[in-house]
Design a protein around this motif. Sequence first.
Motif, short mmCIF file in Angstrom:
data_model
loop_
_atom_site.label_atom_id
_atom_site.label_comp_id
_atom_site.label_asym_id
_atom_site.label_seq_id
_atom_site.Cartn_x
_atom_site.Cartn_y
_atom_site.Cartn_z
N PRO A 250 0.46 -0.87 -0.58
CA PRO A 250 -0.35 -0.12 -0.28
C PRO A 250 0.97 1.38 -0.17
O PRO A 250 2.23 1.59 0.34
CB PRO A 250 -1.28 -0.34 1.45
CG PRO A 250 -0.08 -0.89 2.52
CD PRO A 250 0.37 -1.52 1.19
N LYS A 251 0.62 2.70 -0.43
CA LYS A 251 1.14 3.39 -0.67
C LYS A 251 2.04 4.31 0.46
O LYS A 251 2.29 4.99 0.72
CB LYS A 251 0.32 4.28 -1.78
CG LYS A 251 0.09 4.01 -2.95
CD LYS A 251 0.03 5.04 -4.15
CE LYS A 251 -0.38 4.42 -5.08
NZ LYS A 251 -1.44 5.49 -6.54
N TRP A 252 0.39 3.90 1.11
CA TRP A 252 0.84 5.02 2.84
C TRP A 252 1.83 3.69 3.64
O TRP A 252 2.75 4.67 4.19
CB TRP A 252 -0.21 4.92 3.23
CG TRP A 252 -1.10 3.09 3.51
CD1 TRP A 252 -1.54 2.67 3.38
CD2 TRP A 252 0.29 2.43 5.31
NE1 TRP A 252 -2.08 1.36 4.03
CE2 TRP A 252 -1.29 1.66 5.12
CE3 TRP A 252 1.36 2.94 6.47
CZ2 TRP A 252 -0.72 0.37 5.88
CZ3 TRP A 252 1.36 1.69 7.04
CH2 TRP A 252 0.16 0.92 7.26
N LEU A 253 2.64 2.81 2.99
CA LEU A 253 4.08 2.12 3.48
C LEU A 253 5.31 2.93 3.35
O LEU A 253 5.62 3.15 4.13
CB LEU A 253 4.23 0.43 2.72
CG LEU A 253 3.56 0.03 4.21
CD1 LEU A 253 2.97 -1.89 3.53
CD2 LEU A 253 3.45 -0.08 5.55
N PHE B 83 7.23 -1.92 5.10
CA PHE B 83 7.26 -0.41 5.09
C PHE B 83 8.69 0.01 4.07
O PHE B 83 9.00 0.40 3.51
CB PHE B 83 7.18 -0.05 6.29
CG PHE B 83 8.47 1.84 5.70
CD1 PHE B 83 7.38 2.82 5.34
CD2 PHE B 83 9.37 2.27 6.46
CE1 PHE B 83 8.05 4.01 5.03
CE2 PHE B 83 9.88 3.51 5.95
CZ PHE B 83 9.60 4.35 5.10
N THR B 84 10.04 -1.27 4.90
CA THR B 84 11.69 -1.25 3.62
C THR B 84 11.20 -1.56 2.74
O THR B 84 11.96 -0.61 2.31
CB THR B 84 12.27 -1.16 4.53
OG1 THR B 84 12.68 -1.19 6.53
CG2 THR B 84 13.61 -1.81 4.89
N LYS B 85 10.48 -2.99 2.80
CA LYS B 85 10.48 -3.41 1.39
C LYS B 85 9.82 -2.38 0.82
O LYS B 85 10.08 -2.16 -0.52
CB LYS B 85 10.41 -4.35 1.89
CG LYS B 85 9.54 -5.33 0.81
CD LYS B 85 8.94 -6.54 0.55
CE LYS B 85 8.44 -7.40 -0.55
NZ LYS B 85 7.28 -6.74 -1.49
N SER B 86 9.02 -1.71 0.58
CA SER B 86 7.94 -1.02 -0.28
C SER B 86 9.30 0.84 -0.75
O SER B 86 8.94 0.56 -1.82
CB SER B 86 6.92 -0.36 0.26
OG SER B 86 7.40 0.92 1.27
#
Length: 250
Positions: free
Chosen positions: A126-129, A157-160
């Motif tokens: 998700p974009k917010w990540l 989050f880090t993966k995004s």
Amino acid sequence: MNAFLAIAGAGLDGTTVLILTLTSFVASFITIAMGIGGGGLLLAVMASLLPPAALIPVHGVIQLGSNVTRAALLLPHVHWPPLAGFTLGSLVGVAAGGLVVVELPGAVVQIGVGLFVIWSVLRSPPKWLSTLPWLTGAISSFLTMFFGATGLFVANFTKSLTLPRQSHVATHASLMTVQHGLKVAAFALLGFSFGPWLGFIVLLTLAGFAGTLAGRVVLVRLSDKGFKRALDVILILISLRLIWTGITGD
């Protein structure tokens, strides 16, 4: 040898301390080599051998030491932009978690985090990540006060951010250093006594540092593609274990 382990183990028997010391080494090796997984592994083993009241705070200090050394070893690779927002969100999350009197049901947290991580791996994150690090920090830091190992959440989050493998590990370690540091401070303010556990914490932190050094050799030899594939597999396997544990209570 057993006498030394018993003295260092806050009253735990020597065999228990030895098992947890080896687990700390393996956990840190896995985390730096594969990017994630070690914190959850260590927590699972500690949960079966430590008093429940000591589990989350003691695990938090050991993980703080592990992430500090990992971030220090890979400091030039840290991706700094999200750190400020994540820290601000983490302050809010830890403070809120410390104020909650009624503990969140562990099964609900385990199943929810597991399902979220699997969804994030199989679909585009998700974009917010990647755009709202403060929200990731707030949610994961709130959960860590009850659940302990929220590295899975932060790893997504880090993966995004789609970083190279060494930057991924370095950035994740930096974010988790902030989170575990704030959590340990919160437990200290809430009155948990870390003193009796100091020898045990130092022993497992040193074992974790040795695992970090060994795992770094593997990290630098992995390709970015191989790293990301291994990371996805580990995330799914750990998430399935979380869901199973939440459902069965095992």
